[in-house]
Write a protein that holds these residues in place. Structure first.
Motif, PDB file in Angstrom:
ATOM      1  N   THR A  27     -60.554  37.399   9.327  1.00 27.63           N
ATOM      2  CA  THR A  27     -59.583  36.315   9.427  1.00 27.63           C
ATOM      3  C   THR A  27     -59.834  35.500  10.691  1.00 27.63           C
ATOM      4  OG1 THR A  27     -57.936  37.675   8.303  1.00 27.63           O
ATOM      5  CG2 THR A  27     -57.136  35.767   9.520  1.00 27.63           C
ATOM      6  N   GLN A  28     -59.792  34.165  10.571  1.00 31.11           N
ATOM      7  CA  GLN A  28     -59.941  33.288  11.720  1.00 31.11           C
ATOM      8  C   GLN A  28     -58.567  32.893  12.230  1.00 31.11           C
ATOM      9  OE1 GLN A  28     -62.375  32.697  13.666  1.00 31.11           O
ATOM     10  NE2 GLN A  28     -63.958  31.403  12.803  1.00 31.11           N
ATOM     11  N   ASP A  29     -58.239  33.339  13.404  1.00 25.98           N
ATOM     12  CA  ASP A  29     -56.971  32.999  14.045  1.00 25.98           C
ATOM     13  C   ASP A  29     -56.965  31.516  14.406  1.00 25.98           C
ATOM     14  OD1 ASP A  29     -54.519  34.051  15.790  1.00 25.98           O
ATOM     15  OD2 ASP A  29     -55.713  32.692  17.019  1.00 25.98           O
ATOM     16  N   ASP A  30     -55.825  30.843  14.220  1.00 30.26           N
ATOM     17  CA  ASP A  30     -55.773  29.404  14.473  1.00 30.26           C
ATOM     18  C   ASP A  30     -55.998  29.069  15.947  1.00 30.26           C
ATOM     19  OD1 ASP A  30     -53.370  30.573  15.138  1.00 30.26           O
ATOM     20  OD2 ASP A  30     -52.121  28.936  14.402  1.00 30.26           O
ATOM     21  N   ASP A  31     -55.568  29.944  16.871  1.00 30.40           N
ATOM     22  CA  ASP A  31     -55.825  29.707  18.297  1.00 30.40           C
ATOM     23  C   ASP A  31     -57.324  29.815  18.608  1.00 30.40           C
ATOM     24  OD1 ASP A  31     -53.087  29.403  19.177  1.00 30.40           O
ATOM     25  OD2 ASP A  31     -52.869  31.550  18.784  1.00 30.40           O
ATOM     26  N   ARG A  65     -71.154  36.969  17.594  1.00 30.64           N
ATOM     27  CA  ARG A  65     -71.301  36.135  16.400  1.00 30.64           C
ATOM     28  C   ARG A  65     -70.626  34.769  16.530  1.00 30.64           C
ATOM     29  NH1 ARG A  65     -68.445  39.723  12.429  1.00 30.64           N
ATOM     30  NH2 ARG A  65     -68.985  38.116  10.909  1.00 30.64           N
ATOM     31  N   GLY A  66     -70.828  34.131  17.687  1.00 28.34           N
ATOM     32  CA  GLY A  66     -70.313  32.775  17.845  1.00 28.34           C
ATOM     33  C   GLY A  66     -68.943  32.721  18.476  1.00 28.34           C
ATOM     34  N   ILE A  67     -68.853  33.032  19.773  1.00 24.96           N
ATOM     35  CA  ILE A  67     -67.573  32.987  20.488  1.00 24.96           C
ATOM     36  C   ILE A  67     -67.553  31.797  21.446  1.00 24.96           C
ATOM     37  CG2 ILE A  67     -67.215  35.471  20.291  1.00 24.96           C
ATOM     38  CD1 ILE A  67     -68.002  35.681  23.281  1.00 24.96           C
ATOM     39  N   SER A  68     -66.378  31.241  21.631  1.00 20.78           N
ATOM     40  CA  SER A  68     -66.195  30.103  22.532  1.00 20.78           C
ATOM     41  C   SER A  68     -64.938  30.323  23.365  1.00 20.78           C
ATOM     42  CB  SER A  68     -66.061  28.797  21.741  1.00 20.78           C
ATOM     43  OG  SER A  68     -67.227  28.516  20.995  1.00 20.78           O
ATOM     44  N   PHE A  69     -65.051  30.053  24.646  1.00 20.83           N
ATOM     45  CA  PHE A  69     -63.875  30.137  25.518  1.00 20.83           C
ATOM     46  C   PHE A  69     -64.179  29.467  26.841  1.00 20.83           C
ATOM     47  CE2 PHE A  69     -66.346  33.889  26.603  1.00 20.83           C
ATOM     48  CZ  PHE A  69     -66.169  34.056  27.972  1.00 20.83           C
ATOM     49  N   THR A 246     -54.317  35.555  32.815  1.00 24.52           N
ATOM     50  CA  THR A 246     -53.738  34.280  32.410  1.00 24.52           C
ATOM     51  C   THR A 246     -53.914  34.098  30.911  1.00 24.52           C
ATOM     52  OG1 THR A 246     -54.573  33.446  34.534  1.00 24.52           O
ATOM     53  CG2 THR A 246     -53.663  31.831  32.999  1.00 24.52           C
ATOM     54  N   ASN A 247     -55.123  34.393  30.435  1.00 23.41           N
ATOM     55  CA  ASN A 247     -55.454  34.361  29.017  1.00 23.41           C
ATOM     56  C   ASN A 247     -56.306  35.566  28.678  1.00 23.41           C
ATOM     57  OD1 ASN A 247     -54.307  31.842  27.919  1.00 23.41           O
ATOM     58  ND2 ASN A 247     -55.689  30.817  29.343  1.00 23.41           N
ATOM     59  N   LEU A 248     -56.382  35.881  27.389  1.00 27.14           N
ATOM     60  CA  LEU A 248     -57.235  36.988  26.954  1.00 27.14           C
ATOM     61  C   LEU A 248     -57.707  36.738  25.533  1.00 27.14           C
ATOM     62  CD1 LEU A 248     -55.696  39.182  24.793  1.00 27.14           C
ATOM     63  CD2 LEU A 248     -54.213  39.383  26.792  1.00 27.14           C
ATOM     64  N   ALA A 249     -58.733  37.485  25.157  1.00 30.06           N
ATOM     65  CA  ALA A 249     -59.214  37.477  23.772  1.00 30.06           C
ATOM     66  C   ALA A 249     -59.490  38.916  23.364  1.00 30.06           C
ATOM     67  CB  ALA A 249     -60.480  36.630  23.644  1.00 30.06           C
ATOM     68  N   ILE A 250     -59.151  39.242  22.125  1.00 23.28           N
ATOM     69  CA  ILE A 250     -59.500  40.542  21.563  1.00 23.28           C
ATOM     70  C   ILE A 250     -60.710  40.338  20.663  1.00 23.28           C
ATOM     71  CG2 ILE A 250     -58.779  42.427  20.052  1.00 23.28           C
ATOM     72  CD1 ILE A 250     -55.947  42.059  21.070  1.00 23.28           C
ATOM     73  N   TYR A 259     -56.535  34.770  20.655  1.00 28.47           N
ATOM     74  CA  TYR A 259     -56.838  34.080  21.907  1.00 28.47           C
ATOM     75  C   TYR A 259     -55.557  33.465  22.447  1.00 28.47           C
ATOM     76  CZ  TYR A 259     -59.359  30.932  25.123  1.00 28.47           C
ATOM     77  OH  TYR A 259     -59.845  30.295  26.238  1.00 28.47           O
ATOM     78  N   GLY A 260     -55.295  33.673  23.731  1.00 26.71           N
ATOM     79  CA  GLY A 260     -54.123  33.075  24.349  1.00 26.71           C
ATOM     80  C   GLY A 260     -53.585  33.929  25.471  1.00 26.71           C
ATOM     81  N   SER A 261     -52.429  33.573  25.986  1.00 25.78           N
ATOM     82  CA  SER A 261     -51.810  34.349  27.059  1.00 25.78           C
ATOM     83  C   SER A 261     -51.295  35.668  26.498  1.00 25.78           C
ATOM     84  CB  SER A 261     -50.659  33.558  27.675  1.00 25.78           C
ATOM     85  OG  SER A 261     -49.572  33.480  26.761  1.00 25.78           O
TER      86      SER A 261
END
Length: 369
Positions: A27-31, A65-69, A246-250, A259-261
């Motif tokens: 599943t692709q999270d909208d954030d 596999r293609g992460i952006s932040f 401040t922010n994190l990603a699982i 992705y988010g606080s």
């Protein structure tokens, strides 16, 4: 702690869950999607750290596999993932230890090749301590201080500040081979801080550290953060991530699943509230549970033990903190409780949900094959 100001540039409740709350592994999270789209148009100098569609393969195996932040100065970004999720491979790329398969990574407006060459002001605390144990802690810090460009006349001041800040002064002249695991961990962090870096990459900096030293490290990291340093942190301590980031990603199976606080993720993926009652021989447990389940519809018992009853209350417009607190306060006297604990779904519970989804998906794919 004030001595660390030289870094300024120029100077829960346990739950046995019946169902999973996290998004499925595909599943692709909208954030996450929103961050991917933003990073497509982001310049290399827009943030302290810019990662655009990063992919890393080892042979035919895709680990990232293609992460952006992105990470700004004075922010702490938490990178979470179970073993094999791609977290270590991502860190390997960020530190310049591993080449990029595709995508872009900019740190301090420079490529990771600049990080590898030492041209960029980046501090790195690896997951495992790699310092030479034959030397003293003080000698190691002098060595890395000079390598980071601190002049001979000033390096002593910087070393003493770091030793004081991380409570290592008493061991400074001792051989590192005599240090405890916790002291070695603090020394590794000290090495990453000695040059006053703009970017700090920390791979489980508090692993194996006692609670008191862990809180000391958290205090130091908050000071470093306020001194305009961008920090990327990996940790298995959800408490640490929740307090500092401040922010994190699982990260699951090479991709970001949320992705988010920390608060945003708890609000989005949390099941609602949790309450734990400490009971005793005078407590009418059966009546108390029946009353609670009647008062809060769709709530459920998750733990029922001799001295502890834990329940989960789902998100509902009729449920509020005020109503929960009022009910628990009444129960103290009515059912002669020893105490109670009321909280929100924890990051650890959400992380475990995502991890469980990954395991279940892998099992399903194996059965299909």
């Amino acid at each position: 702690m004030g001595k660390l100001n030289f870094l300024i540039p120029g100077c829960g409740c346990f739950s046995r869950k019946e169902k999973s709350r996290g998004a499925g592994v595909d599943t692709q999270d909208d954030d996450v999607v929103r961050e991917i789209e933003y990073m497509k148009t982001c310049g290399s100098n827009a943030h302290a750290v810019v990662v655009q569609n990063l992919k890393k393969n080892y042979g035919s195996h895709e680990t990232v596999r293609g992460i952006s932040f992105h990470v700004d100065y004075s922010q702490i970004f938490g990178l979470l993932g179970v073993n094999g999720s791609g977290k270590t491979s991502t860190f390997s790329v960020l530190t310049g230890q591993s080449d990029i398969t595709s995508g872009n990574v900019y740190i301090n407006n420079q490529t990771v090749a600049s990080v590898r060459s030492g041209a960029s002001r980046v501090g790195y605390c690896p997951q495992f301590d790699t310092i030479a144990e034959e030397l003293t802690g003080e000698t190691i810090l002098y060595l890395f201080g000079r390598l980071s460009g601190i002049s001979e006349g000033h390096v002593s001041f910087f070393v003493n500040c770091i030793l004081d800040g991380l409570d290592l002064k008493a061991y400074a002249k001792n051989s590192i081979s005599t240090y405890s695991g916790g002291c070695k961990r603090r020394l590794s962090l000290a090495v990453s801080l000695i040059g006053g870096p703009d970017i700090l990459l920390l791979d489980e900096p508090t692993a194996g550290v006692d609670p008191q030293a862990k809180r000391l490290i958290w205090e130091v990291l908050r000071i470093v953060q306020k001194n305009n340093t961008a920090i990327i942190l990996t940790s298995h301590s959800m408490e640490e991530i929740d307090l500092l980031c401040t922010n994190l990603a699982i990260m699951i199976a090479g991709k970001f699943r949320c992705y988010g606080s920390p608060q945003h993720i708890k609000n989005k993926y949390g099941s609602g509230y949790s309450v734990m009652f400490k009971v005793n021989s005078n407590t009418n447990v059966t009546q108390m549970i029946e009353n609670f389940l009647h008062t809060f519809k769709n709530s459920r018992v998750v733990i029922q033990e001799a001295h502890q009853i834990s329940l989960e209350i789902p998100k509902d417009c009729s449920v509020s903190w005020h109503r929960l607190f009022s009910t628990c306060e009444k129960y103290i006297e009515k059912y002669k409780l020893d105490d109670y604990f009321l909280g929100q779904t924890t990051l650890e519970q959400i992380f475990n949900d995502f991890s469980t989804n990954e395991v279940n998906t892998k099992d399903f794919r194996l059965r299909l094959n």
